[in-house]
Design an enzyme around this catalytic site. Structure first.
Site: not given
Ligand code: RIB
Ligand code: CA
Length: 306
Positions: A236
Site C-alpha cells: 500500500h
Molecule cells: O489500508 C492500508 C493502510 O492501512 C496502510 O497505510 C497500512 O499501513 C495501514 O495503515
C-alpha cells in the site's frame, strides 16, 4: 524538488515506504500517528527504520495518540503487537526522542520553507487534518499531499472502507475537502501492486540490516495481511511515495469525494460527489505495475544494494 514530509504509522508497508522515500526524495522529517499500532509503538518503529537506513539525525516527531473524535482502532492482527513484528531489532538503547509535538515542528517547518512542501501521508489522517484546522494561514505552504487511503470500490477493514479512512473518517473528510492539491492512492490500485514471494526473497540481496530486516518483516506481513494472495502481498504505502515522485505510473481521475462519517455500517466509505470536480483532488484508478516495481527496486538497490 520541494521539501518532503512523511506522516506515517509504521507498520510494515510504512517501513518500506520510508526506506524508499529516504532513498529518492529530499525528506525533511517524519511525523507519526496512531493507527497500525499505538503512537508510542509507531514512534519507536519509525526510529528503528530511520536508524536502519543510516540517517539517525533525521527529524522525527510524535503526533496524534488517537483520531480526532473517536477511540483508536489499531491493526495488531496485521502488523503484530509491536507494529513491526517479524524482525528482532535488538534495540541497543532506549529512545531519546524530541519532546517537541509534531504539529509545532510542522508549523515551524512549513512557515520557514522557501517553497511549498510535498506531504506524503500513509497513516490515518489525524495529524494532517489537525494541521489544516490549526494553521489555515499555512495551507499555501503545502504544494501537494500524496496519500494512501480510501477506495472507490470495496474495503479491507470492512467491506466498504479502507483502514486509514475507517480509523479517522473525520480527518479524511477534512483533508479531502481542504482544497489542497491531493493525489489519493487507494485500494483500487494498491491491491494491484502485489510484492511476490520472489520479491520478498530479493530483499536479502540488500546490504546489511536493511535486507534482513525487510525480509523478516515482509515474510511476517505476507502471512498476516488479509488481502495477500498467492500472487503476493499489497505494499500500500509505497504507492503514495511513487505517486508523489512519479504520477505518470498511474491513471488519474479528477473528482470530489466525501467520506462517510455517521453511518456505522459504512464508516470511512468514499463516495464521488456527482457533478463537481474542483480539480484539486486526483484519485488513482490504475497503475503500471511493471514501471512501479522497476522503479522501486532501482531505488532500493541503488541506495541499499550490496
Ligand atoms: O489500508 C492500508 C493502510 O492501512 C496502510 O497505510 C497500512 O499501513 C495501514 O495503515
Ligand atoms: Ca500506514
Amino acid at each position: 524538488m520541494e521539501p518532503v514530509y512523511l506522516d506515517m504509522d509504521p507498520g510494515h508497508d510504512d517501513a518500506l515506504a520510508l526506506l524508499v522515500a529516504l532513498a529518492c526524495l529530499p525528506v525533511q522529517g517524519v511525523t507519526v500517528a496512531a493507527g497500525n499500532q499505538t503512537v508510542d509503538k509507531t514512534l519507536r518503529n519509525a526510529r528503528r527504520v530511520i536508524d536502519a537506513a543510516g540517517v539517525p539525525a533525521l527529524a522525527l516527531r510524535q503526533g496524534a495518540e488517537h483520531p480526532l473524535f473517536r477511540p483508536l482502532v489499531t491493526a495488531g492482527s496485521v502488523h503484530g503487537t509491536s507494529g513491526l513484528d517479524g524482525y528482532d531489532f535488538h534495540d541497543l538503547h532506549p529512545m531519546q526522542e524530541s519532546s517537541e509535538p509534531a504539529l509545532g515542528w510542522l508549523r515551524s517547518q512549513m512557515a520557514g520553507n522557501r517553497e511549498p512542501a510535498t506531504w506524503i501521508a500513509t497513516a490515518p489522517l489525524t495529524n494532517v487534518a489537525s494541521f489544516i484546522l490549526g494553521h489555515p494561514d499555512l495551507l499555501g505552504r503545502i504544494g501537494m499531499i500524496s496519500l494512501m487511503g480510501g477506495a472507490l470500490q470495496g474495503g479491507n477493514i470492512t467491506e466498504c472502507a479502507e483502514f486509514n479512512f475507517y480509523v479517522d473518517p473525520d480527518a479524511a473528510a477534512i483533508v479531502l475537502g481542504s482544497g489542497i492539491p491531493i493525489r489519493m492512492v487507494g485500494l483500487d490500485v494498491t491491491h494491484k501492486a502485489l510484492l511476490s514471494q520472489s520479491g520478498i526473497q530479493r530483499f536479502r540481496q540488500l546490504k546489511g540490516k536493511v535486507g534482513e530486516m525487510l525480509y523478516g518483516l515482509f515474510t511476517f506481513f505476507a502471512d498476516h495481511e488479509p488481502d495477500a494472495t498467492d500472487q503476493g502481498v499489497p505494499i500500500h504505502d509505497v504507492l503514495a511515495v511513487a505517486a508523489a515522485s512519479h504520477p505518470e505510473f498511474f491513471t488519474w481521475l479528477s473528482a470530489d469525494l466525501t467520506v462517510e462519517r455517521c453511518d456505522p455500517h459504512c464508516r470511512g466509505q468514499v463516495q464521488i460527489v456527482k457533478g463537481t470536480a474542483l480539480g484539486s483532488l486526483q484519485v488513482a484508478t490504475d497503475i503500471d505495475t511493471g514501471r512501479f516495481f522497476a522503479w522501486m527496486w532501482d531505488v532500493l538497490e541503488g541506495q541499499y544494494g550490496s
